[in-house]
Write a protein that holds these residues in place. Sequence first.
Motif, PDB file in Angstrom:
ATOM      1  N   CYS A  18      46.829  46.182  36.354  1.00  0.00           N
ATOM      2  CA  CYS A  18      46.148  47.202  37.711  1.00  0.00           C
ATOM      3  C   CYS A  18      46.620  48.832  37.521  1.00  0.00           C
ATOM      4  N   ALA A  19      47.876  48.631  37.119  1.00  0.00           N
ATOM      5  CA  ALA A  19      47.789  50.462  36.370  1.00  0.00           C
ATOM      6  C   ALA A  19      46.735  50.914  35.381  1.00  0.00           C
ATOM      7  N   ASN A  20      46.324  49.616  34.111  1.00  0.00           N
ATOM      8  CA  ASN A  20      46.070  50.333  33.467  1.00  0.00           C
ATOM      9  C   ASN A  20      44.689  49.565  33.405  1.00  0.00           C
ATOM     10  N   CYS A  21      43.516  49.580  34.594  1.00  0.00           N
ATOM     11  CA  CYS A  21      42.432  49.848  34.654  1.00  0.00           C
ATOM     12  C   CYS A  21      41.903  50.198  35.251  1.00  0.00           C
ATOM     13  N   SER A  22      40.005  50.553  33.957  1.00  0.00           N
ATOM     14  CA  SER A  22      39.820  51.439  34.704  1.00  0.00           C
ATOM     15  C   SER A  22      39.022  52.094  35.910  1.00  0.00           C
ATOM     16  N   VAL A  23      38.787  50.673  37.085  1.00  0.00           N
ATOM     17  CA  VAL A  23      38.452  51.009  38.345  1.00  0.00           C
ATOM     18  C   VAL A  23      39.361  51.292  39.011  1.00  0.00           C
ATOM     19  N   LYS A  38      52.710  47.311  40.883  1.00  0.00           N
ATOM     20  CA  LYS A  38      52.755  46.227  40.186  1.00  0.00           C
ATOM     21  C   LYS A  38      53.228  44.826  40.724  1.00  0.00           C
ATOM     22  N   ARG A  39      53.451  45.060  41.844  1.00  0.00           N
ATOM     23  CA  ARG A  39      54.107  43.654  42.489  1.00  0.00           C
ATOM     24  C   ARG A  39      53.020  42.597  42.991  1.00  0.00           C
ATOM     25  N   LEU A  40      51.314  43.920  42.487  1.00  0.00           N
ATOM     26  CA  LEU A  40      49.676  43.384  43.293  1.00  0.00           C
ATOM     27  C   LEU A  40      49.844  43.180  42.062  1.00  0.00           C
ATOM     28  N   ASP A  41      50.009  43.325  40.879  1.00  0.00           N
ATOM     29  CA  ASP A  41      50.260  43.104  39.306  1.00  0.00           C
ATOM     30  C   ASP A  41      49.962  41.819  38.840  1.00  0.00           C
ATOM     31  N   ASP A  42      51.252  41.310  39.665  1.00  0.00           N
ATOM     32  CA  ASP A  42      51.671  40.064  39.834  1.00  0.00           C
ATOM     33  C   ASP A  42      51.145  38.926  40.259  1.00  0.00           C
ATOM     34  N   TYR A  67      38.316  37.698  44.752  1.00  0.00           N
ATOM     35  CA  TYR A  67      38.011  38.684  43.210  1.00  0.00           C
ATOM     36  C   TYR A  67      37.851  39.928  43.143  1.00  0.00           C
ATOM     37  N   ALA A  68      38.231  40.871  42.671  1.00  0.00           N
ATOM     38  CA  ALA A  68      38.320  41.578  42.356  1.00  0.00           C
ATOM     39  C   ALA A  68      38.088  41.773  41.363  1.00  0.00           C
ATOM     40  N   VAL A  69      36.622  42.892  41.232  1.00  0.00           N
ATOM     41  CA  VAL A  69      35.369  42.741  39.802  1.00  0.00           C
ATOM     42  C   VAL A  69      35.441  43.702  38.805  1.00  0.00           C
ATOM     43  N   ARG A  70      36.370  43.197  37.765  1.00  0.00           N
ATOM     44  CA  ARG A  70      36.614  44.175  36.723  1.00  0.00           C
ATOM     45  C   ARG A  70      35.276  45.009  36.050  1.00  0.00           C
ATOM     46  N   LEU A  71      35.106  43.450  35.460  1.00  0.00           N
ATOM     47  CA  LEU A  71      33.280  44.233  34.755  1.00  0.00           C
ATOM     48  C   LEU A  71      32.122  42.904  34.972  1.00  0.00           C
ATOM     49  N   GLY A  72      31.359  44.577  34.863  1.00  0.00           N
ATOM     50  CA  GLY A  72      30.179  43.217  35.206  1.00  0.00           C
ATOM     51  C   GLY A  72      29.450  43.727  37.095  1.00  0.00           C
ATOM     52  N   PHE A  73      28.342  42.247  37.415  1.00  0.00           N
ATOM     53  CA  PHE A  73      28.223  42.626  37.878  1.00  0.00           C
ATOM     54  C   PHE A  73      27.604  41.181  38.713  1.00  0.00           C
ATOM     55  N   PHE A  74      27.592  41.141  40.126  1.00  0.00           N
ATOM     56  CA  PHE A  74      27.406  39.934  40.770  1.00  0.00           C
ATOM     57  C   PHE A  74      26.040  39.645  41.679  1.00  0.00           C
ATOM     58  N   LYS A  75      25.509  38.635  41.768  1.00  0.00           N
ATOM     59  CA  LYS A  75      24.980  39.156  43.246  1.00  0.00           C
ATOM     60  C   LYS A  75      25.487  37.603  44.169  1.00  0.00           C
TER      61      LYS A  75
END
Length: 251
Positions: A18-23, A38-42, A67-75
């Motif tokens: 999570c710490a290195n995520c672009s969003v 870090k606890r959330l990332d675990d 679900y956290a959207v890291r990349l992409g697009f949903f409907k």
Amino acid sequence: MTDCNNIKPKPVGLKSACANCSVLELCLPLGLNDFEVKRLDDLIVQRVRVRKGNTLYRQGDPLHALYAVRLGFFKTTLTSEDGREQVTGFQMSGEILGMDAISDDRHSCNAVALEDSEVCPLQFSQLERLSRDLPSLQHNLNKLMSREIVKDHNLLLMMGNMNSDERLAAFFLNLSQRLSLRGYSPFNFILRMRREEIGSYLGLRLETISRGIARLRELGLLEVHAREVKILDLEGLKGLIAGCGHHGTPL
């Protein structure tokens, strides 16, 4: 559409940091300190890739995770008893899918990838336990759920008070603002959804969408070629809908 839960998820690395995520600044860890992140990332064992057209979860499925959207697009869509589909939203990187299931432990809608996407699953039972230990995380969850309520209210306002051209202008303005927050151009972008899906979401027929785009083009506000959008007058778009009380809150 293919159900993501019935296919073997494609691993995308062993962990999602999570710490290195672009969003990071748009997602659930917003405002958490390094230890809390870090606890959330675990909680995230690995990211899951969802191919274009595949379904992350279906209406009626039991709640397992957010679900956290890291990349992409949903409907997200609702399916009526006679099989008709109603689009209820479009989600992009930094936004959370699955909160529709929190009230009764079952998803009330379908979530379908509009392009090849990646999500970070957060097992909901573990997330609940962690949020009890981390008040800042609970605060973020509350903000996310409140944002969903505001989004629904804005959609109702748009449907009740805006004509078809204003709805379409609000839709393009909303996309522009959300993409800008993610570091993309607010003036040039690609539509991930089809015009029929935009019409379903806005409560408009396909031919009304086509006529509306033509009118916005005639007003010199934007150009649309296939799925390529070029906004020519951002302030003009805002002015078109200013009388409807819409201030760019995500729809």
